[in-house]
Scaffold this motif. Structure first.
Motif, PDB file in Angstrom:
ATOM      1  N   LEU A  79      58.819  34.565   4.593  1.00 13.73           N
ATOM      2  CA  LEU A  79      58.216  33.915   3.650  1.00 13.73           C
ATOM      3  C   LEU A  79      57.972  32.293   4.234  1.00 13.73           C
ATOM      4  O   LEU A  79      57.594  31.294   3.469  1.00 13.73           O
ATOM      5  N   ALA A  91      55.451  29.417   5.682  1.00  9.81           N
ATOM      6  CA  ALA A  91      54.197  29.177   5.611  1.00  9.81           C
ATOM      7  C   ALA A  91      53.113  29.416   6.635  1.00  9.81           C
ATOM      8  O   ALA A  91      51.927  29.714   6.666  1.00  9.81           O
ATOM      9  N   GLN A 119      51.261  31.853   9.360  1.00  7.23           N
ATOM     10  CA  GLN A 119      51.085  33.304   9.277  1.00  7.23           C
ATOM     11  C   GLN A 119      51.751  34.158  10.590  1.00  7.23           C
ATOM     12  O   GLN A 119      52.427  34.807  10.585  1.00  7.23           O
ATOM     13  N   ARG A 136      55.332  34.577  10.300  1.00  7.96           N
ATOM     14  CA  ARG A 136      55.557  35.564   9.183  1.00  7.96           C
ATOM     15  C   ARG A 136      55.162  37.063  10.045  1.00  7.96           C
ATOM     16  O   ARG A 136      55.970  37.888   9.825  1.00  7.96           O
ATOM     17  N   ASP A 195      58.101  37.508  -5.072  1.00  6.50           N
ATOM     18  CA  ASP A 195      57.895  36.081  -4.557  1.00  6.50           C
ATOM     19  C   ASP A 195      56.213  35.981  -4.172  1.00  6.50           C
ATOM     20  O   ASP A 195      55.513  36.831  -3.333  1.00  6.50           O
ATOM     21  N   ARG A 223      54.588  34.288  -1.951  1.00  8.98           N
ATOM     22  CA  ARG A 223      54.460  34.110  -0.549  1.00  8.98           C
ATOM     23  C   ARG A 223      54.374  35.371   0.027  1.00  8.98           C
ATOM     24  O   ARG A 223      53.812  35.683   1.229  1.00  8.98           O
ATOM     25  N   THR A 224      54.749  36.541  -0.428  1.00  9.85           N
ATOM     26  CA  THR A 224      54.879  37.832   0.102  1.00  9.85           C
ATOM     27  C   THR A 224      53.264  38.427  -0.096  1.00  9.85           C
ATOM     28  O   THR A 224      53.085  39.656   0.806  1.00  9.85           O
ATOM     29  N   LEU A 232      50.686  36.608   1.144  1.00  9.31           N
ATOM     30  CA  LEU A 232      49.949  35.922   2.024  1.00  9.31           C
ATOM     31  C   LEU A 232      49.884  37.160   3.298  1.00  9.31           C
ATOM     32  O   LEU A 232      50.655  38.137   3.526  1.00  9.31           O
ATOM     33  N   CYS A 273      48.007  42.276   2.225  1.00 12.99           N
ATOM     34  CA  CYS A 273      48.968  41.168   2.445  1.00 12.99           C
ATOM     35  C   CYS A 273      50.148  42.036   2.840  1.00 12.99           C
ATOM     36  O   CYS A 273      50.412  43.283   3.083  1.00 12.99           O
TER      37      CYS A 273
END
Length: 156
Positions: free
Chosen positions: A50, A52, A54, A57, A91, A93-94, A96, A108
């Motif tokens: 999660l 910010a 990339q 992640r 969430d 953010r998943t 992204l 994503c």
């Protein structure tokens, strides 16, 4: 004709999953193992999903596959990891991006997380157990596989 589920036959729902923060903090990760030993790095990997950034992640997703479910193996740490991954799916953010390769699912990160959960669930099917039994390695003899089999309805 009403189409509803009886209370005593409720299907599991995302709300039935443990809170991911609770899983991260209440799990004794040092007592659990993954592909490379004690799973002390699992919380960092899960938090990284999660992040910010990339790149962070992407690394976390790579570690999910390469450490916590390496080559399709179910480890002790795979069970709480799968619970945490399933719980974070809603969430935003998943949704992204992560860096993609030719083997990645398009879109994503959530698509990759769903694929990972599917791989975990597929590792403990009846067909896998049948082969394991023929080879002398029944899933019932591997506690993480038993726990994963019990958790499958919740993951689905």
């Amino acid at each position: 004709m009403a189409n509803h589920v009886r209370d005593d036959h409720k299907l599991p729902a995302a709300a039935d999953l443990p809170d991911p923060r609770s899983t991260l903090t209440r799990t004794n990760w040092t007592a659990l193992h993954h592909a490379y030993g004690p799973a002390t790095d699992a919380p960092e990997i899960l938090v990284g999903l999660l992040d910010a950034d990339q790149g962070a992640r992407t690394r976390a997703l790579d570690n999910l596959y390469g450490i916590l479910h390496h080559q399709g193996t179910i480890y002790e740490a795979t069970v709480p990891t799968a619970q945490c991954v399933a719980a974070i799916l809603p969430d935003p953010r998943t949704a992204l991006s992560v860096d993609k390769t030719h083997r990645s699912f398009p879109g994503c990160m959530r698509a990759d997380l769903l694929a990972w959960l599917g791989s975990v669930a597929d590792a403990v099917t009846d067909a896998v157990d049948e082969v394991g039994q023929r080879l002398g390695f029944p899933l019932a003899d591997h506690p993480p596989a038993v726990a994963t089999r019990e958790m499958r309805p919740l993951l689905f």
